[in-house]
Design a protein around this motif. Structure first.
Motif, PDB file in Angstrom:
ATOM      1  N   SER A   9       0.805  -1.226   0.000  1.00 57.20           N
ATOM      2  CA  SER A   9       0.000   0.000   0.000  1.00 57.20           C
ATOM      3  C   SER A   9       0.837   1.275   0.000  1.00 57.20           C
ATOM      4  CB  SER A   9      -0.965   0.003   1.198  1.00 57.20           C
ATOM      5  OG  SER A   9      -0.250   0.025   2.417  1.00 57.20           O
ATOM      6  N   SER A  10       2.158   1.146  -0.133  1.00 50.35           N
ATOM      7  CA  SER A  10       2.978   2.357  -0.207  1.00 50.35           C
ATOM      8  C   SER A  10       2.695   3.096  -1.501  1.00 50.35           C
ATOM      9  CB  SER A  10       4.468   2.001  -0.159  1.00 50.35           C
ATOM     10  OG  SER A  10       5.242   3.162  -0.404  1.00 50.35           O
ATOM     11  N   SER A  11       2.695   4.428  -1.428  1.00 44.21           N
ATOM     12  CA  SER A  11       2.556   5.223  -2.656  1.00 44.21           C
ATOM     13  C   SER A  11       3.875   5.249  -3.427  1.00 44.21           C
ATOM     14  CB  SER A  11       2.139   6.659  -2.315  1.00 44.21           C
ATOM     15  OG  SER A  11       0.891   6.645  -1.680  1.00 44.21           O
ATOM     16  N   ARG A  15      11.461   2.676  -4.232  1.00 44.31           N
ATOM     17  CA  ARG A  15      12.088   3.220  -3.014  1.00 44.31           C
ATOM     18  C   ARG A  15      11.363   2.773  -1.740  1.00 44.31           C
ATOM     19  NH1 ARG A  15      15.143   7.966  -3.956  1.00 44.31           N
ATOM     20  NH2 ARG A  15      14.352   8.927  -2.062  1.00 44.31           N
ATOM     21  N   SER A  16      10.247   2.096  -1.903  1.00 43.10           N
ATOM     22  CA  SER A  16       9.434   1.712  -0.743  1.00 43.10           C
ATOM     23  C   SER A  16      10.098   0.592   0.067  1.00 43.10           C
ATOM     24  CB  SER A  16       8.056   1.257  -1.224  1.00 43.10           C
ATOM     25  OG  SER A  16       7.445   0.462  -0.235  1.00 43.10           O
ATOM     26  N   ILE A  17      10.209   0.828   1.355  1.00 39.74           N
ATOM     27  CA  ILE A  17      10.808  -0.192   2.236  1.00 39.74           C
ATOM     28  C   ILE A  17       9.779  -1.270   2.576  1.00 39.74           C
ATOM     29  CG2 ILE A  17      11.898  -0.561   4.493  1.00 39.74           C
ATOM     30  CD1 ILE A  17      12.975   2.392   4.153  1.00 39.74           C
ATOM     31  N   SER A  18       8.520  -0.880   2.760  1.00 40.13           N
ATOM     32  CA  SER A  18       7.507  -1.899   3.079  1.00 40.13           C
ATOM     33  C   SER A  18       7.357  -2.892   1.921  1.00 40.13           C
ATOM     34  CB  SER A  18       6.165  -1.252   3.431  1.00 40.13           C
ATOM     35  OG  SER A  18       5.700  -0.447   2.378  1.00 40.13           O
ATOM     36  N   ARG A  19       7.446  -2.388   0.688  1.00 39.23           N
ATOM     37  CA  ARG A  19       7.369  -3.302  -0.468  1.00 39.23           C
ATOM     38  C   ARG A  19       8.527  -4.298  -0.438  1.00 39.23           C
ATOM     39  NH1 ARG A  19       3.953  -1.687  -4.626  1.00 39.23           N
ATOM     40  NH2 ARG A  19       3.119   0.383  -4.188  1.00 39.23           N
ATOM     41  N   ASN A  98       0.986   9.885   8.676  1.00 40.86           N
ATOM     42  CA  ASN A  98       0.320  10.775   9.639  1.00 40.86           C
ATOM     43  C   ASN A  98      -0.305  10.004  10.804  1.00 40.86           C
ATOM     44  OD1 ASN A  98       1.069  13.150   8.259  1.00 40.86           O
ATOM     45  ND2 ASN A  98      -0.435  12.627   6.695  1.00 40.86           N
ATOM     46  N   PHE A  99       0.552   9.200  11.415  1.00 40.51           N
ATOM     47  CA  PHE A  99       0.240   8.428  12.635  1.00 40.51           C
ATOM     48  C   PHE A  99      -0.753   7.287  12.398  1.00 40.51           C
ATOM     49  CE2 PHE A  99       1.360  12.767  13.818  1.00 40.51           C
ATOM     50  CZ  PHE A  99       2.570  12.510  14.452  1.00 40.51           C
ATOM     51  N   SER A 100      -1.150   7.093  11.154  1.00 35.62           N
ATOM     52  CA  SER A 100      -2.157   6.070  10.884  1.00 35.62           C
ATOM     53  C   SER A 100      -1.814   5.382   9.553  1.00 35.62           C
ATOM     54  CB  SER A 100      -3.532   6.752  10.891  1.00 35.62           C
ATOM     55  OG  SER A 100      -4.529   5.848  10.559  1.00 35.62           O
TER      56      SER A 100
HETATM   57  C1  FMN Z   1       2.525  11.293   3.678  1.00 36.10           C
HETATM   58  C2  FMN Z   1       3.466  10.670   4.668  1.00 36.10           C
HETATM   59  C3  FMN Z   1       3.162  10.733   6.019  1.00 36.10           C
HETATM   60  C4  FMN Z   1       4.011  10.146   6.944  1.00 36.10           C
HETATM   61  N1  FMN Z   1       3.682  10.186   8.269  1.00 36.10           N
HETATM   62  C5  FMN Z   1       4.475   9.570   9.168  1.00 36.10           C
HETATM   63  C6  FMN Z   1       4.101   9.554  10.561  1.00 36.10           C
HETATM   64  O1  FMN Z   1       3.084  10.056  10.977  1.00 36.10           O
HETATM   65  N2  FMN Z   1       4.941   8.923  11.419  1.00 36.10           N
HETATM   66  C7  FMN Z   1       6.098   8.312  11.012  1.00 36.10           C
HETATM   67  O2  FMN Z   1       6.791   7.738  11.854  1.00 36.10           O
HETATM   68  N3  FMN Z   1       6.456   8.312   9.708  1.00 36.10           N
HETATM   69  C8  FMN Z   1       5.672   8.911   8.789  1.00 36.10           C
HETATM   70  N4  FMN Z   1       6.028   8.908   7.465  1.00 36.10           N
HETATM   71  C9  FMN Z   1       7.253   8.206   7.059  1.00 36.10           C
HETATM   72  C10 FMN Z   1       6.953   6.840   6.449  1.00 36.10           C
HETATM   73  O3  FMN Z   1       6.195   6.023   7.329  1.00 36.10           O
HETATM   74  C11 FMN Z   1       8.247   6.126   6.098  1.00 36.10           C
HETATM   75  O4  FMN Z   1       8.969   6.930   5.186  1.00 36.10           O
HETATM   76  C12 FMN Z   1       8.028   4.759   5.483  1.00 36.10           C
HETATM   77  O5  FMN Z   1       9.289   4.202   5.130  1.00 36.10           O
HETATM   78  C13 FMN Z   1       7.128   4.810   4.263  1.00 36.10           C
HETATM   79  O6  FMN Z   1       6.910   3.491   3.773  1.00 36.10           O
HETATM   80  P1  FMN Z   1       7.551   3.019   2.378  1.00 36.10           P
HETATM   81  O7  FMN Z   1       9.058   3.068   2.577  1.00 36.10           O
HETATM   82  O8  FMN Z   1       7.062   1.640   2.175  1.00 36.10           O
HETATM   83  O9  FMN Z   1       7.104   3.972   1.319  1.00 36.10           O
HETATM   84  C14 FMN Z   1       5.201   9.494   6.518  1.00 36.10           C
HETATM   85  C15 FMN Z   1       5.501   9.452   5.145  1.00 36.10           C
HETATM   86  C16 FMN Z   1       4.648  10.031   4.245  1.00 36.10           C
HETATM   87  C17 FMN Z   1       4.970   9.944   2.773  1.00 36.10           C
END
Ligand code: FMN
Length: 202
Positions: A9-11, A15-19, A98-100
């Motif tokens: 579900s990462s946008s 570069r996505s770590i969850s992916r 955003n915390f969710s």
């Molecule tokens: C729109 C947005 C909001 C985020 N809000 C938070 C947050 O509230 N708390 C937090 O710890 N990280 C937050 N992050 C950081 C992401 O959780 C972090 O970069 C994570 O690696 C994203 O997942 P991905 O690597 O799979 O894309 C936010 C990132 C984005 C893009």
């Protein structure tokens, strides 16, 4: 033999770590269970639509009373729910936004939480005997008592999935991903170990 629903579900894309972490888990799992089937769903880069007025009207109508235009309002939901019900294990990658959760993942939840399909009108879950792994990624850390209060992600996900009947849920949190290279590397090492350990016992 299991059927796994692997969902990201990462946008972000590469570069996505969850992916990367969900992919690692599924690859390791298939090494041990080569006969298992995997269905892949990407709601981060291919979002599902938010529910609208026709969806709400249709979902609360009896199926035999549905006009064709209302029945078609549920076609995406039907497809996603069928996919969910066929699988018996779920591997979901869910970044904290955003915390969710992201709006894209919330749109997915709104599509699959549906009366008479995934829960009954007296609030019994219908998605039974499933196992779920949720790998979260987070820029910061929410594991101590004070920061834990800001975690609206794990409690929400547990609540909504338990509501539809999924009670066996394991979380792996990859935290501190935007807190400098050292913290990120440490967190990723821990996530890899957690994945290896879980694959052996899940
Ligand atoms: C729109 C947005 C909001 C985020 N809000 C938070 C947050 O509230 N708390 C937090 O710890 N990280 C937050 N992050 C950081 C992401 O959780 C972090 O970069 C994570 O690696 C994203 O997942 P991905 O690597 O799979 O894309 C936010 C990132 C984005 C893009």
């Amino acid at each position: 033999m299991s059927c796994i629903l692997h969902l990201d579900s990462s946008s972000r894309g590469s570069r996505s770590i969850s992916r990367a972490l969900t992919k690692e888990f599924v690859a390791r799992w298939l090494q041990i269970h080569p006969g298992d089937r995997v269905t892949y769903r990407d709601v981060g880069q291919y979002p599902v639509p938010p529910v609208d007025e026709a969806w709400i009207a249709a979902s609360f109508s009896k199926s035999e009373d549905l006009a064709p235009e209302l029945a078609s309002a549920l076609s995406v939901s039907d497809e996603l729910i069928d996919e969910l019900l066929i699988a018996d294990r779920y591997v979901f990658g869910i970044p904290m936004y955003n915390f969710s959760i992201s709006a894209n993942f919330k749109a997915y939840i709104d599509q699959i939480v549906r009366v008479n399909r995934t829960f009954t009108s007296d609030w019994q879950g219908l998605v039974k005997n499933k196992k779920m792994l949720i790998i979260t990624t987070r820029g910061g850390s929410y594991s101590d008592a004070s920061s834990n209060q800001l975690d609206f992600q794990e409690p929400y996900l547990r609540t909504v999935f338990e509501f539809i009947g999924i009670t066996d849920i394991t979380f792996i949190h990859a935290e501190n991903l935007t807190m400098g290279d050292e913290s990120r590397q440490q967190s990723l090492r821990e996530a890899h170990i957690a994945i290896q350990n879980l694959v052996a016992i899940w």
